[in-house]
Motif scaffolding. Structure first.
Motif, PDB file in Angstrom:
ATOM      1  N   VAL A 198       0.518  -1.256   0.182  1.00 14.66           N
ATOM      2  CA  VAL A 198      -0.390  -0.349  -0.333  1.00 14.66           C
ATOM      3  C   VAL A 198       1.379   0.873  -0.591  1.00 14.66           C
ATOM      4  O   VAL A 198       0.272   2.384  -0.727  1.00 14.66           O
ATOM      5  CB  VAL A 198      -0.508  -0.248   1.583  1.00 14.66           C
ATOM      6  CG1 VAL A 198      -1.949   1.637   1.370  1.00 14.66           C
ATOM      7  CG2 VAL A 198      -1.971  -0.920   1.100  1.00 14.66           C
ATOM      8  N   GLY A 199       1.975   1.201   0.943  1.00 12.16           N
ATOM      9  CA  GLY A 199       2.920   2.359   0.953  1.00 12.16           C
ATOM     10  C   GLY A 199       3.542   2.328  -0.466  1.00 12.16           C
ATOM     11  O   GLY A 199       3.726   4.074  -0.931  1.00 12.16           O
ATOM     12  N   SER A 200       3.420   1.737  -1.389  1.00 12.84           N
ATOM     13  CA  SER A 200       4.533   2.084  -2.431  1.00 12.84           C
ATOM     14  C   SER A 200       3.228   2.188  -3.835  1.00 12.84           C
ATOM     15  O   SER A 200       3.339   2.898  -4.570  1.00 12.84           O
ATOM     16  CB  SER A 200       5.366   0.534  -3.003  1.00 12.84           C
ATOM     17  OG  SER A 200       6.039   0.218  -1.980  1.00 12.84           O
ATOM     18  N   PHE A 201       2.414   1.232  -3.450  1.00  7.15           N
ATOM     19  CA  PHE A 201       0.850   2.048  -4.641  1.00  7.15           C
ATOM     20  C   PHE A 201       0.817   3.414  -4.306  1.00  7.15           C
ATOM     21  O   PHE A 201       0.120   4.465  -4.749  1.00  7.15           O
ATOM     22  CB  PHE A 201      -0.026   1.077  -4.385  1.00  7.15           C
ATOM     23  CG  PHE A 201      -1.253   1.544  -4.927  1.00  7.15           C
ATOM     24  CD1 PHE A 201      -1.513   0.924  -5.636  1.00  7.15           C
ATOM     25  CD2 PHE A 201      -2.289   2.022  -4.334  1.00  7.15           C
ATOM     26  CE1 PHE A 201      -3.092   0.960  -6.436  1.00  7.15           C
ATOM     27  CE2 PHE A 201      -4.041   2.455  -5.245  1.00  7.15           C
ATOM     28  CZ  PHE A 201      -3.681   1.833  -6.433  1.00  7.15           C
ATOM     29  N   LEU A 202       0.748   4.015  -2.996  1.00  7.29           N
ATOM     30  CA  LEU A 202       0.162   5.371  -3.048  1.00  7.29           C
ATOM     31  C   LEU A 202       1.744   6.310  -3.103  1.00  7.29           C
ATOM     32  O   LEU A 202       1.228   7.585  -3.339  1.00  7.29           O
ATOM     33  CB  LEU A 202      -0.389   5.639  -1.461  1.00  7.29           C
ATOM     34  CG  LEU A 202      -1.332   5.245  -0.596  1.00  7.29           C
ATOM     35  CD1 LEU A 202      -1.754   4.778   0.312  1.00  7.29           C
ATOM     36  CD2 LEU A 202      -2.918   5.701  -1.715  1.00  7.29           C
TER      37      LEU A 202
ATOM     38  N   GLU B 279       1.682   3.382 -14.490  1.00  2.00           N
ATOM     39  CA  GLU B 279       2.599   2.400 -14.204  1.00  2.00           C
ATOM     40  C   GLU B 279       3.060   1.144 -13.408  1.00  2.00           C
ATOM     41  O   GLU B 279       3.070   0.145 -13.069  1.00  2.00           O
ATOM     42  CB  GLU B 279       3.607   2.264 -15.860  1.00  2.00           C
ATOM     43  CG  GLU B 279       3.994   1.293 -16.006  1.00  2.00           C
ATOM     44  CD  GLU B 279       5.218   1.885 -17.499  1.00  2.00           C
ATOM     45  OE1 GLU B 279       6.044   0.540 -17.441  1.00  2.00           O
ATOM     46  OE2 GLU B 279       5.163   2.669 -18.083  1.00  2.00           O
ATOM     47  N   LYS B 280       3.750   2.182 -12.065  1.00  2.40           N
ATOM     48  CA  LYS B 280       4.073   1.872 -11.476  1.00  2.40           C
ATOM     49  C   LYS B 280       3.047   1.039 -10.058  1.00  2.40           C
ATOM     50  O   LYS B 280       2.970   0.237  -9.629  1.00  2.40           O
ATOM     51  CB  LYS B 280       5.157   2.334 -10.916  1.00  2.40           C
ATOM     52  CG  LYS B 280       5.750   1.331  -9.321  1.00  2.40           C
ATOM     53  CD  LYS B 280       6.975   1.092  -9.653  1.00  2.40           C
ATOM     54  CE  LYS B 280       7.551   0.206  -8.223  1.00  2.40           C
ATOM     55  NZ  LYS B 280       8.963  -0.616  -8.586  1.00  2.40           N
ATOM     56  N   ALA B 281       2.506   2.115 -10.421  1.00  6.45           N
ATOM     57  CA  ALA B 281       1.496   1.864  -9.196  1.00  6.45           C
ATOM     58  C   ALA B 281       0.280   0.001  -9.960  1.00  6.45           C
ATOM     59  O   ALA B 281      -0.026  -0.463  -9.438  1.00  6.45           O
ATOM     60  CB  ALA B 281      -0.510   2.956  -9.204  1.00  6.45           C
TER      61      ALA B 281
ATOM     62  N   LYS C 154      -1.976  -7.761  -3.606  1.00  3.50           N
ATOM     63  CA  LYS C 154      -1.609  -6.954  -4.170  1.00  3.50           C
ATOM     64  C   LYS C 154      -3.433  -5.685  -3.943  1.00  3.50           C
ATOM     65  O   LYS C 154      -4.064  -6.953  -3.417  1.00  3.50           O
ATOM     66  CB  LYS C 154      -2.987  -7.070  -5.836  1.00  3.50           C
ATOM     67  CG  LYS C 154      -1.526  -8.447  -6.279  1.00  3.50           C
ATOM     68  CD  LYS C 154      -0.339  -7.248  -7.290  1.00  3.50           C
ATOM     69  CE  LYS C 154       0.545  -7.834  -8.112  1.00  3.50           C
ATOM     70  NZ  LYS C 154       1.047  -7.689  -9.254  1.00  3.50           N
ATOM     71  N   VAL C 155      -3.377  -4.474  -4.239  1.00  8.09           N
ATOM     72  CA  VAL C 155      -4.408  -3.617  -3.481  1.00  8.09           C
ATOM     73  C   VAL C 155      -5.747  -4.143  -4.468  1.00  8.09           C
ATOM     74  O   VAL C 155      -5.666  -4.046  -5.924  1.00  8.09           O
ATOM     75  CB  VAL C 155      -4.406  -2.334  -3.990  1.00  8.09           C
ATOM     76  CG1 VAL C 155      -5.667  -1.872  -3.482  1.00  8.09           C
ATOM     77  CG2 VAL C 155      -2.447  -2.208  -3.593  1.00  8.09           C
TER      78      VAL C 155
END
Length: 161
Positions: free
Chosen positions: A44-48, A57-59, A140-141
């Motif tokens: 979640v930290g990386s997604f946000l 693309e990274k999200a 995965k989110v």
């Protein structure tokens, strides 16, 4: 050896026996659940972070989006951010709970976006929960839902008598 020493020795032996058996029983009957890296909190930290940087693309790497391919996701997110003038100012992860193959991460999110009612930019600090699932041993989110301070406050209209 007197009776008192024998009693103390038996108590010590009994304590060692119980403690060594207890550890073995707990390990065998409650094995630690497998952990997968990165953790739900890290995902979640990386997604946000990716969303804050508008790196869709990274999200996408951290999201489970079965109804779209990567290119479609990126186009959809760019359009969503542009049309609604979305900007993530900051975020803070408040907690994580893991329930077998699913997890929930609670986040405080400070964002700016175009108000659907007034068309003006508003900034809100809200609390959201992100759902995650385990897919091929990777978190995965799968969802994101606001649960506190979700909409801008609409000012009360005073009506003259």
């Amino acid at each position: 050896m007197n009776r008192k020493h024998v009693t103390i020795l038996l108590i010590i032996i009994f304590a060692f026996a119980v403690s060594s058996c207890a550890d073995k029983t707990i390990t065998e009957t409650n094995p630690e659940r497998p952990t997968y890296k990165p953790s739900p909190t890290e995902v979640v930290g990386s997604f946000l972070k990716a969303l804050k940087e508008e790196n869709f693309e990274k999200a996408h790497d951290y999201a489970y989006v079965p109804g779209s391919d990567k290119e479609g996701y990126i186009i959809q997110m760019r359009n969503l951010y542009k049309e609604n003038q979305i900007k993530i100012n900051s975020y803070r992860i408040l907690g994580t709970q893991i329930f077998g193959p699913s997890a929930t991460v609670v986040v405080e999110l400070d964002s700016t976006f175009k108000s659907p009612s007034t068309g003006k930019l508003v900034t809100l600090v809200q609390k959201s929960k992100y759902g995650l699932g385990l897919f091929d041993k990777k978190w995965k989110v799968t969802s994101g839902d606001c649960f506190e301070n979700c909409l801008e406050e609409v000012p009360e209209i005073e009506i003259a008598d």
